[in-house]
Design a protein around this motif. Structure first.
Motif, PDB file in Angstrom:
ATOM      1  N   ALA A  34     -18.349   7.908  38.281  1.00 40.38           N
ATOM      2  CA  ALA A  34     -16.981   8.381  38.485  1.00 40.38           C
ATOM      3  C   ALA A  34     -16.741   9.035  39.838  1.00 40.38           C
ATOM      4  O   ALA A  34     -15.683   9.635  40.048  1.00 40.38           O
ATOM      5  N   HIS A  35     -17.704   8.910  40.764  1.00 43.84           N
ATOM      6  CA  HIS A  35     -17.463   9.403  42.120  1.00 43.84           C
ATOM      7  C   HIS A  35     -18.384   8.667  43.091  1.00 43.84           C
ATOM      8  O   HIS A  35     -19.575   8.970  43.197  1.00 43.84           O
ATOM      9  N   CYS A  36     -17.821   7.714  43.805  1.00 45.71           N
ATOM     10  CA  CYS A  36     -18.557   6.973  44.822  1.00 45.71           C
ATOM     11  C   CYS A  36     -17.560   6.523  45.884  1.00 45.71           C
ATOM     12  O   CYS A  36     -16.346   6.709  45.741  1.00 45.71           O
ATOM     13  N   HIS A  37     -18.063   5.963  46.973  1.00 46.01           N
ATOM     14  CA  HIS A  37     -17.209   5.611  48.099  1.00 46.01           C
ATOM     15  C   HIS A  37     -17.530   4.212  48.606  1.00 46.01           C
ATOM     16  O   HIS A  37     -18.608   3.668  48.337  1.00 46.01           O
ATOM     17  N   VAL A  38     -16.616   3.645  49.364  1.00 47.05           N
ATOM     18  CA  VAL A  38     -16.896   2.481  50.209  1.00 47.05           C
ATOM     19  C   VAL A  38     -16.487   2.836  51.633  1.00 47.05           C
ATOM     20  O   VAL A  38     -15.452   3.473  51.850  1.00 47.05           O
ATOM     21  N   PHE A  39     -17.305   2.408  52.595  1.00 42.25           N
ATOM     22  CA  PHE A  39     -17.024   2.644  54.009  1.00 42.25           C
ATOM     23  C   PHE A  39     -17.045   1.316  54.760  1.00 42.25           C
ATOM     24  O   PHE A  39     -18.051   0.615  54.770  1.00 42.25           O
ATOM     25  N   VAL A  96     -22.300   5.199  58.446  1.00 42.86           N
ATOM     26  CA  VAL A  96     -22.802   3.828  58.484  1.00 42.86           C
ATOM     27  C   VAL A  96     -21.985   3.004  57.490  1.00 42.86           C
ATOM     28  O   VAL A  96     -21.611   3.493  56.423  1.00 42.86           O
ATOM     29  N   ASP A  97     -21.693   1.762  57.833  1.00 44.91           N
ATOM     30  CA  ASP A  97     -20.952   0.903  56.908  1.00 44.91           C
ATOM     31  C   ASP A  97     -21.633   0.873  55.539  1.00 44.91           C
ATOM     32  O   ASP A  97     -22.859   0.762  55.445  1.00 44.91           O
ATOM     33  N   ALA A  98     -20.816   0.967  54.498  1.00 48.79           N
ATOM     34  CA  ALA A  98     -21.305   0.913  53.117  1.00 48.79           C
ATOM     35  C   ALA A  98     -20.258   0.138  52.311  1.00 48.79           C
ATOM     36  O   ALA A  98     -19.462   0.732  51.580  1.00 48.79           O
ATOM     37  N   PRO A  99     -20.224  -1.180  52.455  1.00 51.92           N
ATOM     38  CA  PRO A  99     -19.152  -1.972  51.855  1.00 51.92           C
ATOM     39  C   PRO A  99     -19.312  -2.162  50.359  1.00 51.92           C
ATOM     40  O   PRO A  99     -20.329  -1.816  49.756  1.00 51.92           O
ATOM     41  N   LYS A 100     -18.290  -2.730  49.779  1.00 54.69           N
ATOM     42  CA  LYS A 100     -18.201  -2.880  48.324  1.00 54.69           C
ATOM     43  C   LYS A 100     -19.365  -3.672  47.747  1.00 54.69           C
ATOM     44  O   LYS A 100     -19.815  -3.390  46.632  1.00 54.69           O
ATOM     45  N   GLU A 101     -19.862  -4.669  48.467  1.00 54.06           N
ATOM     46  CA  GLU A 101     -20.951  -5.486  47.941  1.00 54.06           C
ATOM     47  C   GLU A 101     -22.193  -4.636  47.675  1.00 54.06           C
ATOM     48  O   GLU A 101     -22.885  -4.824  46.660  1.00 54.06           O
ATOM     49  N   ASN A 102     -22.465  -3.696  48.568  1.00 56.28           N
ATOM     50  CA  ASN A 102     -23.613  -2.807  48.362  1.00 56.28           C
ATOM     51  C   ASN A 102     -23.381  -1.851  47.204  1.00 56.28           C
ATOM     52  O   ASN A 102     -24.291  -1.549  46.421  1.00 56.28           O
ATOM     53  N   ASP A 129      -5.682   5.684  55.473  1.00 59.96           N
ATOM     54  CA  ASP A 129      -5.676   4.226  55.406  1.00 59.96           C
ATOM     55  C   ASP A 129      -6.603   3.807  54.273  1.00 59.96           C
ATOM     56  O   ASP A 129      -7.828   3.853  54.397  1.00 59.96           O
ATOM     57  N   ASN A 130      -6.017   3.417  53.156  1.00 58.12           N
ATOM     58  CA  ASN A 130      -6.773   3.100  51.941  1.00 58.12           C
ATOM     59  C   ASN A 130      -7.126   1.620  51.816  1.00 58.12           C
ATOM     60  O   ASN A 130      -7.449   1.151  50.723  1.00 58.12           O
ATOM     61  N   ALA A 131      -7.102   0.887  52.921  1.00 61.92           N
ATOM     62  CA  ALA A 131      -7.296  -0.566  52.859  1.00 61.92           C
ATOM     63  C   ALA A 131      -8.665  -0.938  52.301  1.00 61.92           C
ATOM     64  O   ALA A 131      -8.786  -1.868  51.488  1.00 61.92           O
ATOM     65  N   ALA A 132      -9.727  -0.247  52.730  1.00 60.28           N
ATOM     66  CA  ALA A 132     -11.066  -0.571  52.220  1.00 60.28           C
ATOM     67  C   ALA A 132     -11.162  -0.282  50.733  1.00 60.28           C
ATOM     68  O   ALA A 132     -11.773  -1.039  49.968  1.00 60.28           O
ATOM     69  N   PRO A 164     -22.164   6.530  49.329  1.00 56.62           N
ATOM     70  CA  PRO A 164     -23.462   6.531  50.012  1.00 56.62           C
ATOM     71  C   PRO A 164     -23.843   7.871  50.633  1.00 56.62           C
ATOM     72  O   PRO A 164     -24.535   7.921  51.654  1.00 56.62           O
ATOM     73  N   HIS A 165     -23.368   8.962  50.048  1.00 56.44           N
ATOM     74  CA  HIS A 165     -23.785  10.314  50.429  1.00 56.44           C
ATOM     75  C   HIS A 165     -23.471  10.619  51.893  1.00 56.44           C
ATOM     76  O   HIS A 165     -24.370  10.945  52.680  1.00 56.44           O
ATOM     77  N   PRO A 166     -22.212  10.528  52.268  1.00 54.07           N
ATOM     78  CA  PRO A 166     -21.868  10.727  53.679  1.00 54.07           C
ATOM     79  C   PRO A 166     -22.170  12.138  54.166  1.00 54.07           C
ATOM     80  O   PRO A 166     -22.079  13.109  53.417  1.00 54.07           O
ATOM     81  N   ASN A 167     -22.559  12.200  55.432  1.00 51.67           N
ATOM     82  CA  ASN A 167     -22.688  13.485  56.133  1.00 51.67           C
ATOM     83  C   ASN A 167     -23.814  14.361  55.593  1.00 51.67           C
ATOM     84  O   ASN A 167     -23.787  15.573  55.756  1.00 51.67           O
ATOM     85  N   MET A 168     -24.807  13.754  54.949  1.00 51.52           N
ATOM     86  CA  MET A 168     -25.996  14.504  54.531  1.00 51.52           C
ATOM     87  C   MET A 168     -26.889  14.755  55.748  1.00 51.52           C
ATOM     88  O   MET A 168     -27.145  13.839  56.527  1.00 51.52           O
ATOM     89  N   LYS A 169     -27.370  15.964  55.895  1.00 46.86           N
ATOM     90  CA  LYS A 169     -28.157  16.316  57.074  1.00 46.86           C
ATOM     91  C   LYS A 169     -29.607  16.662  56.771  1.00 46.86           C
ATOM     92  O   LYS A 169     -30.417  16.797  57.687  1.00 46.86           O
ATOM     93  N   SER A 170     -29.963  16.821  55.502  1.00 46.80           N
ATOM     94  CA  SER A 170     -31.313  17.287  55.176  1.00 46.80           C
ATOM     95  C   SER A 170     -32.242  16.165  54.730  1.00 46.80           C
ATOM     96  O   SER A 170     -33.426  16.165  55.067  1.00 46.80           O
ATOM     97  N   HIS A 171     -31.713  15.195  53.941  1.00 46.31           N
ATOM     98  CA  HIS A 171     -32.556  14.132  53.415  1.00 46.31           C
ATOM     99  C   HIS A 171     -31.672  12.987  52.935  1.00 46.31           C
ATOM    100  O   HIS A 171     -30.465  13.135  52.823  1.00 46.31           O
TER     101      HIS A 171
END
Length: 293
Positions: A26-31, A48-54, A78-81, A246-253
């Motif tokens: 219930a919480h994920c993203h596409v980039f 980094v790109d993280a498209p729907k197929e992944n 812009d909600n196009a993706a 895909p866990h954007p903006n993580m800086k530790s691991h």
């Protein structure tokens, strides 16, 4: 060791925990991909790109059936993706958009037809420049007619100031990432007790995932378990879970999504709680037309 903060795990483990049939992330993203769906000029990070197929391949690998895709700040308004991903799998996806406050009713109707079921209000200042609360309130009034809800993202230090505004919202309100509690303060800390008091109002729901962003100890995130478990046990009919892939903006691991799935059995220790967290609650909120079918 510092890592590229935009990397996502290339080979997550196969979870030992198997979700119930029909489970919802219930919480994920596409980039992106950025050459098709450009990132917003005003963004404060570039993923980094993280498209729907992944995303769809990961969902299958983890044993989930459905996804709720949340518009992230790097794509701005812009909600196009997002819409592209929803149209690619309309039966198993729903979306949360970030919209311009002047968006037309016609544009909202198009989003509704594509599977959008809510809008996100982001108050995390390091990620966005928050909009005016009166504008957010007017938007909430407009989306109420569509049966949508509001997702809010904020950090624990901002909770007290936000409570009066949150209580005025005329729709269901889902809070991201447990309101980002101060793990060092413990579940009995002042701010987390305040969060529980807010949750006593039945219009509030909460997402109990994302331990990788909150933990002070790191994987397997044992220090975050008491926070999620306390919310699940107190409000079992108003909790949701998501990977945050895909866990954007993580800086530790780089989080391993298979490990994140394995933590579900620790925060929701019974099959009944797991069924509510992963199936019953998200289906009621995002696929109500299928309830009782």
């Amino acid at each position: 060791m510092k890592i590229d903060p935009q990397t996502w795990h290339p080979d997550p483990k196969t979870p030992d925990y198997r979700p119930p049939v029909g489970a919802v992330d219930a919480h994920c993203h596409v980039f992106g991909p950025g050459d098709v769906f450009p990132y917003a000029p005003e963004r404060k990070y570039t993923p980094v790109d993280a498209p729907k197929e992944n995303l769809f391949a990961l969902r299958k690998h983890l044993g989930f059936q459905r996804s709720v895709i949340v518009q992230a700040s790097c794509h701005g308004k812009d909600n196009a993706a997002l819409i592209d991903a929803l149209k690619a799998d309309p039966e198993n996806t729903r979306g949360i958009a970030v919209v311009d406050l002047n968006i037309s009713d016609e544009e909202l109707a198009v989003m509704d037809a594509a599977g959008v079921r809510g809008v996100r209000f982001n108050f995390v200042k390091r990620l966005v420049d928050p909009g005016p609360k009166d504008g957010f309130l007017r938007m909430a009034e407009r989306i109420r007619k569509l049966g949508w809800h509001v997702i809010v993202y904020f950090e624990a230090p901002d909770l007290e100031e936000l409570i009066p505004f949150l209580k005025t919202l005329p729709v269901t309100v889902v809070i991201d990432h447990m309101g980002r509690p101060d793990v060092a303060a413990g579940v009995d800390g002042t701010s987390f007790r305040m969060f529980h008091e807010l949750m006593e109002d039945p219009k509030f729901w909460v997402k109990v995932g994302c331990p990788e962003r909150l933990s002070l100890s790191g994987p397997p995130y044992d220090d975050v378990v008491p926070f999620a478990r306390s919310l699940i046990e107190a409000y079992p009919d108003r909790v949701l879970w998501g990977t945050d892939w895909p866990h954007p903006n993580m800086k530790s691991h780089v989080p391993d999504d298979g490990l994140l799935v394995d933590r579900i059995a620790f925060i929701a220790p019974t099959p009944e709680l797991q069924q509510k967290l992963l199936v019953d609650n998200p289906m009621r909120l995002y696929w109500p037309e299928q309830q009782g079918a």
